[in-house]
Design a protein around this motif. Structure first.
Motif, PDB file in Angstrom:
ATOM      1  N   ASN A 140      11.999  -1.200  14.901  1.00 28.42           N
ATOM      2  CA  ASN A 140      12.300   0.231  14.878  1.00 28.42           C
ATOM      3  C   ASN A 140      11.175   1.130  15.369  1.00 28.42           C
ATOM      4  O   ASN A 140      11.372   2.331  15.527  1.00 28.42           O
ATOM      5  CB  ASN A 140      12.670   0.639  13.451  1.00 28.42           C
ATOM      6  CG  ASN A 140      13.946  -0.039  12.976  1.00 28.42           C
ATOM      7  OD1 ASN A 140      15.050   0.387  13.293  1.00 28.42           O
ATOM      8  ND2 ASN A 140      13.796  -1.119  12.222  1.00 28.42           N
ATOM      9  N   GLY A 141       9.988   0.582  15.599  1.00 26.05           N
ATOM     10  CA  GLY A 141       8.894   1.387  16.143  1.00 26.05           C
ATOM     11  C   GLY A 141       8.047   2.076  15.090  1.00 26.05           C
ATOM     12  O   GLY A 141       8.409   2.131  13.906  1.00 26.05           O
ATOM     13  N   PHE A 142       6.924   2.606  15.555  1.00 24.98           N
ATOM     14  CA  PHE A 142       5.965   3.276  14.668  1.00 24.98           C
ATOM     15  C   PHE A 142       5.564   4.637  15.239  1.00 24.98           C
ATOM     16  O   PHE A 142       4.491   5.134  15.001  1.00 24.98           O
ATOM     17  CB  PHE A 142       4.729   2.388  14.494  1.00 24.98           C
ATOM     18  CG  PHE A 142       3.770   2.830  13.410  1.00 24.98           C
ATOM     19  CD1 PHE A 142       4.186   2.920  12.091  1.00 24.98           C
ATOM     20  CD2 PHE A 142       2.453   3.160  13.717  1.00 24.98           C
ATOM     21  CE1 PHE A 142       3.307   3.319  11.090  1.00 24.98           C
ATOM     22  CE2 PHE A 142       1.559   3.556  12.727  1.00 24.98           C
ATOM     23  CZ  PHE A 142       1.985   3.636  11.414  1.00 24.98           C
ATOM     24  N   GLY A 143       6.486   5.225  16.009  1.00 26.03           N
ATOM     25  CA  GLY A 143       6.175   6.523  16.621  1.00 26.03           C
ATOM     26  C   GLY A 143       5.329   6.372  17.871  1.00 26.03           C
ATOM     27  O   GLY A 143       5.167   5.274  18.411  1.00 26.03           O
ATOM     28  N   LEU A 144       4.782   7.491  18.325  1.00 25.91           N
ATOM     29  CA  LEU A 144       3.951   7.491  19.526  1.00 25.91           C
ATOM     30  C   LEU A 144       2.509   7.121  19.195  1.00 25.91           C
ATOM     31  O   LEU A 144       1.972   7.541  18.171  1.00 25.91           O
ATOM     32  CB  LEU A 144       3.983   8.875  20.191  1.00 25.91           C
ATOM     33  CG  LEU A 144       5.320   9.306  20.781  1.00 25.91           C
ATOM     34  CD1 LEU A 144       5.241  10.738  21.282  1.00 25.91           C
ATOM     35  CD2 LEU A 144       5.741   8.377  21.909  1.00 25.91           C
ATOM     36  N   TYR A 145       1.913   6.360  20.097  1.00 24.77           N
ATOM     37  CA  TYR A 145       0.520   5.950  19.908  1.00 24.77           C
ATOM     38  C   TYR A 145      -0.408   7.145  20.102  1.00 24.77           C
ATOM     39  O   TYR A 145      -0.265   7.913  21.043  1.00 24.77           O
ATOM     40  CB  TYR A 145       0.174   4.858  20.917  1.00 24.77           C
ATOM     41  CG  TYR A 145      -1.202   4.246  20.722  1.00 24.77           C
ATOM     42  CD1 TYR A 145      -1.364   3.053  20.028  1.00 24.77           C
ATOM     43  CD2 TYR A 145      -2.337   4.863  21.242  1.00 24.77           C
ATOM     44  CE1 TYR A 145      -2.613   2.489  19.850  1.00 24.77           C
ATOM     45  CE2 TYR A 145      -3.592   4.302  21.069  1.00 24.77           C
ATOM     46  CZ  TYR A 145      -3.729   3.112  20.369  1.00 24.77           C
ATOM     47  OH  TYR A 145      -4.967   2.574  20.200  1.00 24.77           O
ATOM     48  N   ASN A 146      -1.362   7.290  19.187  1.00 23.38           N
ATOM     49  CA  ASN A 146      -2.385   8.318  19.306  1.00 23.38           C
ATOM     50  C   ASN A 146      -3.682   7.713  18.798  1.00 23.38           C
ATOM     51  O   ASN A 146      -3.742   7.223  17.678  1.00 23.38           O
ATOM     52  CB  ASN A 146      -2.013   9.558  18.479  1.00 23.38           C
ATOM     53  CG  ASN A 146      -3.000  10.705  18.652  1.00 23.38           C
ATOM     54  OD1 ASN A 146      -4.174  10.587  18.315  1.00 23.38           O
ATOM     55  ND2 ASN A 146      -2.513  11.829  19.155  1.00 23.38           N
ATOM     56  N   VAL A 147      -4.710   7.726  19.628  1.00 24.07           N
ATOM     57  CA  VAL A 147      -5.938   7.006  19.306  1.00 24.07           C
ATOM     58  C   VAL A 147      -6.595   7.491  18.019  1.00 24.07           C
ATOM     59  O   VAL A 147      -7.259   6.718  17.325  1.00 24.07           O
ATOM     60  CB  VAL A 147      -6.938   7.090  20.484  1.00 24.07           C
ATOM     61  CG1 VAL A 147      -7.467   8.493  20.675  1.00 24.07           C
ATOM     62  CG2 VAL A 147      -8.087   6.089  20.312  1.00 24.07           C
ATOM     63  N   PHE A 148      -6.387   8.764  17.652  1.00 21.20           N
ATOM     64  CA  PHE A 148      -7.017   9.304  16.454  1.00 21.20           C
ATOM     65  C   PHE A 148      -6.070   9.423  15.268  1.00 21.20           C
ATOM     66  O   PHE A 148      -6.507   9.477  14.121  1.00 21.20           O
ATOM     67  CB  PHE A 148      -7.625  10.681  16.742  1.00 21.20           C
ATOM     68  CG  PHE A 148      -8.791  10.624  17.689  1.00 21.20           C
ATOM     69  CD1 PHE A 148      -9.924   9.890  17.375  1.00 21.20           C
ATOM     70  CD2 PHE A 148      -8.745  11.294  18.892  1.00 21.20           C
ATOM     71  CE1 PHE A 148     -10.999   9.824  18.244  1.00 21.20           C
ATOM     72  CE2 PHE A 148      -9.813  11.238  19.767  1.00 21.20           C
ATOM     73  CZ  PHE A 148     -10.950  10.503  19.447  1.00 21.20           C
ATOM     74  N   LYS A 149      -4.763   9.483  15.515  1.00 21.48           N
ATOM     75  CA  LYS A 149      -3.825   9.740  14.429  1.00 21.48           C
ATOM     76  C   LYS A 149      -2.823   8.622  14.173  1.00 21.48           C
ATOM     77  O   LYS A 149      -2.223   8.570  13.096  1.00 21.48           O
ATOM     78  CB  LYS A 149      -3.038  11.032  14.715  1.00 21.48           C
ATOM     79  CG  LYS A 149      -3.899  12.286  14.769  1.00 21.48           C
ATOM     80  CD  LYS A 149      -3.028  13.507  15.022  1.00 21.48           C
ATOM     81  CE  LYS A 149      -3.877  14.784  15.076  1.00 21.48           C
ATOM     82  NZ  LYS A 149      -3.028  15.985  15.298  1.00 21.48           N
ATOM     83  N   ASN A 150      -2.639   7.739  15.158  1.00 23.01           N
ATOM     84  CA  ASN A 150      -1.585   6.732  15.013  1.00 23.01           C
ATOM     85  C   ASN A 150      -1.887   5.539  15.903  1.00 23.01           C
ATOM     86  O   ASN A 150      -1.225   5.321  16.907  1.00 23.01           O
ATOM     87  CB  ASN A 150      -0.239   7.355  15.390  1.00 23.01           C
ATOM     88  CG  ASN A 150       0.926   6.651  14.725  1.00 23.01           C
ATOM     89  OD1 ASN A 150       0.890   6.379  13.533  1.00 23.01           O
ATOM     90  ND2 ASN A 150       1.966   6.356  15.489  1.00 23.01           N
ATOM     91  N   ASN A 151      -2.905   4.761  15.534  1.00 21.05           N
ATOM     92  CA  ASN A 151      -3.328   3.658  16.380  1.00 21.05           C
ATOM     93  C   ASN A 151      -3.036   2.307  15.729  1.00 21.05           C
ATOM     94  O   ASN A 151      -2.344   2.235  14.708  1.00 21.05           O
ATOM     95  CB  ASN A 151      -4.817   3.805  16.724  1.00 21.05           C
ATOM     96  CG  ASN A 151      -5.704   3.867  15.493  1.00 21.05           C
ATOM     97  OD1 ASN A 151      -5.489   3.152  14.517  1.00 21.05           O
ATOM     98  ND2 ASN A 151      -6.700   4.746  15.520  1.00 21.05           N
TER      99      ASN A 151
END
Length: 258
Positions: A140-151
């Motif tokens: 189902n995914g984990f949202g969009l990748y963000n190096v500081f908030k969602n890595n």
């Protein structure tokens, strides 16, 4: 595992372990959840282990491991829909050394391991719940990748604890990201204290103290801006927009290839 190293042997791995491997020159580490049968579920940016979409790519590109041109028969191909992928342990390690992330460490051990992204004060959930979360997010995914908030470290920590940062204006729970920002921040914050001592050793000690304090306060086990969220509820929040993580938009560059 020793005080200064979380290195382990493959024989000690068990499903539900949060593992990681440092890349070239120890610039950063890639994190994932071992789910058994020699498989690791981990979070990437559209299937790319490295690729923040920002100027950081120029710094990280030198540490991208060499990939085989022969497709692995075990690993799932990267999806354009989301970056949660399943890889065999060998592909995940990419020739690197295997380490296990530690949970429920004491404050003394946490501060002794000055490099972020190796341990946390937070308590892990039972291994079967951890494996369920990782497998659910693979689908189902984990949202969009963000190096500081969602890595990748945020993904692994969430899989282990179910804890999620609820304020999207703040940094995620990644200790690695905190370390990247914490060093320069400590230097800036400790600057006014230079009047207290003119001794270079005193100044360094002050900066180190500020850095350690910032790491401790930002750890997922100490923060107050987190809440327990089930994997199913997380998917609902992402779908309805109640939880939103955006990709970095500053100095966007073409994505790198591994």
């Amino acid at each position: 595992m020793g005080l200064l190293s979380n290195r382990i042997d493959r024989s000690s791995l068990k499903p539900g372990d949060h593992i990681y491997s440092w890349r070239t020159a120890y610039i950063y580490a890639h994190h994932g959840i071992y789910v058994g049968d020699n498989k690791v579920i981990h979070f990437t940016r559209r299937g790319q282990e490295v690729g923040t979409g920002t100027i950081l790519d120029h710094i990280l590109v030198s540490s991208i491991p060499n990939r085989s041109t022969v497709p692995c028969t075990v690993c799932t191909p990267p999806s354009d829909g989301h970056g949660v992928v399943s890889s065999c342990l060998d592909c995940f390690l990419a020739g690197g050394i295997l380490y296990r992330f530690e949970y429920a460490v004491t404050p003394a051990i946490f501060l002794a391991k000055a490099r972020g992204g190796t341990c946390t004060l937070a308590v892990s959930d039972p291994d079967d719940i951890v494996v369920h979360r990782a497998n659910y997010l693979l689908t189902n995914g984990f949202g969009l990748y963000n190096v500081f908030k969602n890595n990748c470290e945020d993904f692994a920590i969430y899989s282990k604890t179910g804890l999620l940062v609820v304020d999207d204006s703040t940094m995620g729970q990644s200790g690695q990201a905190v370390s990247i920002i914490g060093g320069p921040l400590a230097a800036v914050m400790s600057t006014p204290l230079r009047l207290v001592t003119t001794n270079v050793y005193g100044m360094v000690a002050t900066a180190v103290g500020v850095y350690c304090a910032s790491r401790y306060a930002a750890d997922i086990g100490m923060r107050r801006d987190v809440m327990k969220v089930s994997a199913e509820d997380l998917t609902t929040r992402l779908t309805t927009g109640l939880l939103r993580v955006v990709e970095p938009s500053l100095a966007v560059l073409p994505p790198t290839t591994s």
